[in-house]
Design an enzyme around this catalytic site. Structure first.
Site, PDB file in Angstrom:
ATOM      1  N   GLU A 247       0.817  -1.214   0.000  1.00  0.00           N
ATOM      2  CA  GLU A 247       0.000   0.000   0.000  1.00  0.00           C
ATOM      3  C   GLU A 247       0.854   1.269   0.000  1.00  0.00           C
ATOM      4  O   GLU A 247       0.666   2.160  -0.830  1.00  0.00           O
ATOM      5  CB  GLU A 247      -0.931   0.009   1.216  1.00  0.00           C
ATOM      6  CG  GLU A 247      -1.796   1.265   1.279  1.00  0.00           C
ATOM      7  CD  GLU A 247      -2.654   1.320   2.535  1.00  0.00           C
ATOM      8  OE1 GLU A 247      -3.651   2.048   2.509  1.00  0.00           O
ATOM      9  OE2 GLU A 247      -2.304   0.647   3.528  1.00  0.00           O
ATOM     10  N   GLU A 364      13.087   1.012  -3.474  1.00  0.00           N
ATOM     11  CA  GLU A 364      12.040   0.677  -4.444  1.00  0.00           C
ATOM     12  C   GLU A 364      11.522   1.933  -5.150  1.00  0.00           C
ATOM     13  O   GLU A 364      11.402   1.960  -6.384  1.00  0.00           O
ATOM     14  CB  GLU A 364      10.911  -0.026  -3.705  1.00  0.00           C
ATOM     15  CG  GLU A 364       9.852  -0.614  -4.596  1.00  0.00           C
ATOM     16  CD  GLU A 364       8.816  -1.366  -3.787  1.00  0.00           C
ATOM     17  OE1 GLU A 364       7.739  -1.617  -4.336  1.00  0.00           O
ATOM     18  OE2 GLU A 364       9.071  -1.694  -2.605  1.00  0.00           O
TER      19      GLU A 364
END
Length: 406
Positions: A247, A364
């Site tokens: 999320e 990331e």
């Protein structure tokens, strides 16, 4: 939403979706602490100023364990014990024990090993859409990238990833017309993790879940059997890594991409000199992070926050989004500036509950933005800015979609 005591006032979800930072600024200037009615209809205390939020994040008198909530004060998100025994509901000493085990999974060595696979996945996702000249950047890139990374980390095979993402989406953005879908997703996630743990236990591999199972089943080299995870803690930890890692990364990649589209000079600067992306990711996290609120807390005793006495057991919401734009700490906080002094931003938490996956999240998002800037020159919005829709949530700051062209 300007009461600091007395009758709680509604927490305006519409205002906090359409104009969150303007709303937080008004609250922050009206007072440091506000008594509100949360989205669950129950009263809570909203803390808005940087110093109070930062102190609250590290205050051991503010418990994350729901057993310390006053009767009838908190309902929260109902998860079965096998998914609920995670770091977001724990205080020391259990929190200390579980965190000590999981933090080993996010060492610099493991993160460095993931950097090339993350880049490869990002390249493959853009390969699939580059020739089209346009795409929804959330659906085509920001969402599938993190789920692939988390699945690789946990050792989830390709065949289960679509289901994994669907179940997680059902929890992140539940359909009010079909509330049964979220309950079904919880049941399927629990069944999936139970089966996955059983298979990894039978045939360990070089992945994080196998390492956690070894910590659960082994003798605990660091501290004997007392360092072991319980079976519920093991399952809950795997669930938390999936849920939080997916999320927050989706939203941060999407929010950062929108920030670059809104600041074309910065986008061009980072395309020319990607070495600045590390600092930019920190600033994106401060300026428009994915988690406006820290996990709810419950005072173990009557405490004073910002000059306001908050009774024991009542719900306290520490507003990270407001704190990160508090002019008392950050000069010109509304300005996006990767060169600023960002020291102390609270986008990843503070204190013992600082995000355990922060190293992975940074790598990331930085990699996702680097590949995006390299591959898609001329990137621009494909719809008028005012047509973009944000998820109707006060707990997650993220776009429903981000149509772009290049």
């Amino acid at each position: 939403m300007q009461n600091t005591a007395g009758t709680p006032v509604p927490y305006d979800v519409t205002a906090l979706t359409t104009d969150p930072y303007g709303t937080y600024a008004r609250l922050r200037e009206a007072g440091p602490v506000h008594r509100i009615t949360g989205t669950d209809g129950r009263p809570a205390w909203l803390v808005t100023r940087y110093e109070d939020v930062r102190k609250g994040l590290a205050d051991p008198r503010l418990s994350l364990d729901r057993v310390n909530a006053a009767p009838g004060n908190y309902s929260g998100f109902a998860l079965p014990p096998a998914l609920d025994a995670n770091l977001l509901n724990m205080d020391p000493p259990d929190h200390t024990r579980v965190r000590r085990l999981v933090v080993k999974a996010f060492t610099p060595g493991r993160i460095d090993k993931l950097r090339a696979p993350v880049r490869r996945v990002a390249e493959e996702l853009l390969d699939a859409v580059e020739a089209d000249g346009r795409a929804d950047l959330i659906a085509a890139y920001a969402a599938p990238l993190p789920i692939t990374v988390i699945c690789d980390l946990l050792g989830v095979t390709e065949e289960h990833r679509h289901d994994f993402r669907a179940w997680t989406d059902a929890l992140i953005a539940p359909d009010p017309e079909r509330p049964h879908l979220a309950k079904e997703a919880i049941g399927r996630l629990m069944g999936f993790f139970t089966g996955l743990i059983a298979s990894k236990r039978a045939e360990p591999a070089d992945d994080l879940l196998s390492d956690l199972i070894a910590a659960r089943d082994g003798d605990g080299a660091q501290g004997g059997r007392g360092d072991r995870l319980s079976e519920d803690e093991l399952t809950s930890l795997a669930f938390l890594i999936l849920f939080a890692g997916y999320e927050n990364s989706v939203h941060l990649i999407g929010n950062a991409a929108l920030a670059l589209l809104d600041h074309p000079a910065l986008m061009e600067s980072l395309r020319t000199d990607p070495a600045g992306l590390g600092a930019a990711v920190e600033e994106f996290n401060r300026w428009d992070g994915p988690a406006p609120l820290a996990i709810r807390r419950f005072p173990l005793e009557d405490i004073e926050i910002g000059g306001v006495t908050v009774p024991a057991g009542e719900t306290v919401l520490l507003c990270v989004a407001s704190a990160n734009r508090d002019p008392r700490h950050f000069a010109e906080p509304e300005r996006l500036d990767p060169t600023r002094d960002r020291s102390g931003h609270l986008g990843l938490g503070h204190g013992i509950h600082y995000c355990v996956g922060a190293p992975l999240a940074r790598m990331e998002v930085e990699t996702a933005l680097a590949v995006l800037l390299e591959r898609l020159p001329g990137l621009t919005l494909d719809v008028p800015r005012e047509e973009l829709k944000w998820r109707p949530s006060v707990r997650a700051r993220g776009l429903n979609s981000l149509p772009v062209r290049w």
